[in-house]
Scaffold this active site. Sequence first.
Site, PDB file in Angstrom:
ATOM      1  CG  LEU A 158      -1.529   1.119   1.705  1.00 57.31           C
ATOM      2  CD1 LEU A 158      -2.607   1.844   0.508  1.00 57.31           C
ATOM      3  CD2 LEU A 158      -2.086   1.370   2.939  1.00 57.31           C
ATOM      4  CB  SER A 159       0.855   4.372   0.429  1.00 53.57           C
ATOM      5  OG  SER A 159       1.042   5.709   0.424  1.00 53.57           O
ATOM      6  CB  ALA A 160       5.532   4.410   1.094  1.00 56.16           C
ATOM      7  CB  ALA A 163       6.085   3.371  -4.220  1.00 57.11           C
ATOM      8  CB  VAL A 182      -2.865  -1.183  -2.851  1.00 59.34           C
ATOM      9  CG1 VAL A 182      -4.429  -0.541  -2.238  1.00 59.34           C
ATOM     10  CG2 VAL A 182      -3.100  -2.533  -3.092  1.00 59.34           C
TER      11      VAL A 182
END
Length: 333
Positions: A158-160, A163, A182
């Site tokens: 998720l998020s970081a 990435a 995500v």
Amino acid sequence: MTLPTKKTTPPTKQSRAATLLTVLAALLSVLLTPAPAAAASLQEVTGFGSNPGALKMYRYVPDGLPAGRPVVVALHGCTQNAPGYATGTGWTQLADRWGFSVVLPQQQSANNPSHCFNWFRTGDIARGQGEAASIAQMVDRQLADVAGDASRVYVTGLSAGGAMTAVMMAAYPERFAAGGVVAGLPYGCAQAAGSPYVCMYVGATQSPAQWGDRVRAARPGYTGPWPTLTVLHGTADYTVKPVNMTDLVEQWTNVHGADQAADVSDTVAGYPHQVFRGPGGNAVVETYSVTGMGHGQPVDPGSASTQCGTAGAYFLDVNLCAAHRLGTAWGLG
């Protein structure tokens, strides 16, 4: 008034012996019944390699998990930790249901005060370096410890963490069959945009070929197979703008040699869903555009077969569980 007392008969030797036998049988039954096995729990693992990124490793292995089962690597977002992400997303719930193990890397505040994985730092996203290398070492340790199926290793976040999922797919493509991003960002986005914040809030101006070249440069000489990609992103996400999902699609369709036109456009749980097929006709990129959802991981709490996760901060109840959709795409169920 005094009630008359009932006349009692003294116990015989035979009745005393029968009572004693009954008590002994009950005691033996308790002693010989095996205690229930302790439920599986999240465990920290140390000594998993040189760990150049100075991360922590946690894992979840269901009780009695046989050899040859898949491994899922799940990467938390900023301000989160491994235990919270394990339960909030529903990955441990699905691990018990479907039979696979979960590796949960955890960031440390000494690396990033907000506990974000450093997806924007060149030294942490290159093959053989920093946090990316630490996560790859965790995968190797897990496969060795549980005799997992090396051809069925998946990464998501998720998020970081999303990435960093793209980082692992690019830097270590031979280790992962598929990835699930995500609310995340494409590989090399911070470098392409000149700033992680520009990347998050505006996006980077790159052509599909330029995006693809960034992935190919991460693993020089590698010709495939490349991991397939599933992306879930909220249309009302103002922390990581939805343009990053578009950029992820452009990046990974280009890597797979697919065009930019979706081969399937439908809805799942009421949300727009697309599938992009490669030259061989197989799905290489899949997207879920979660209408009205902000920044977070889609969950669908409950006990039904398609439900998983627990609602909370950055775990958003939208009647669609991201972990279940990813696991289904990967054949875990």
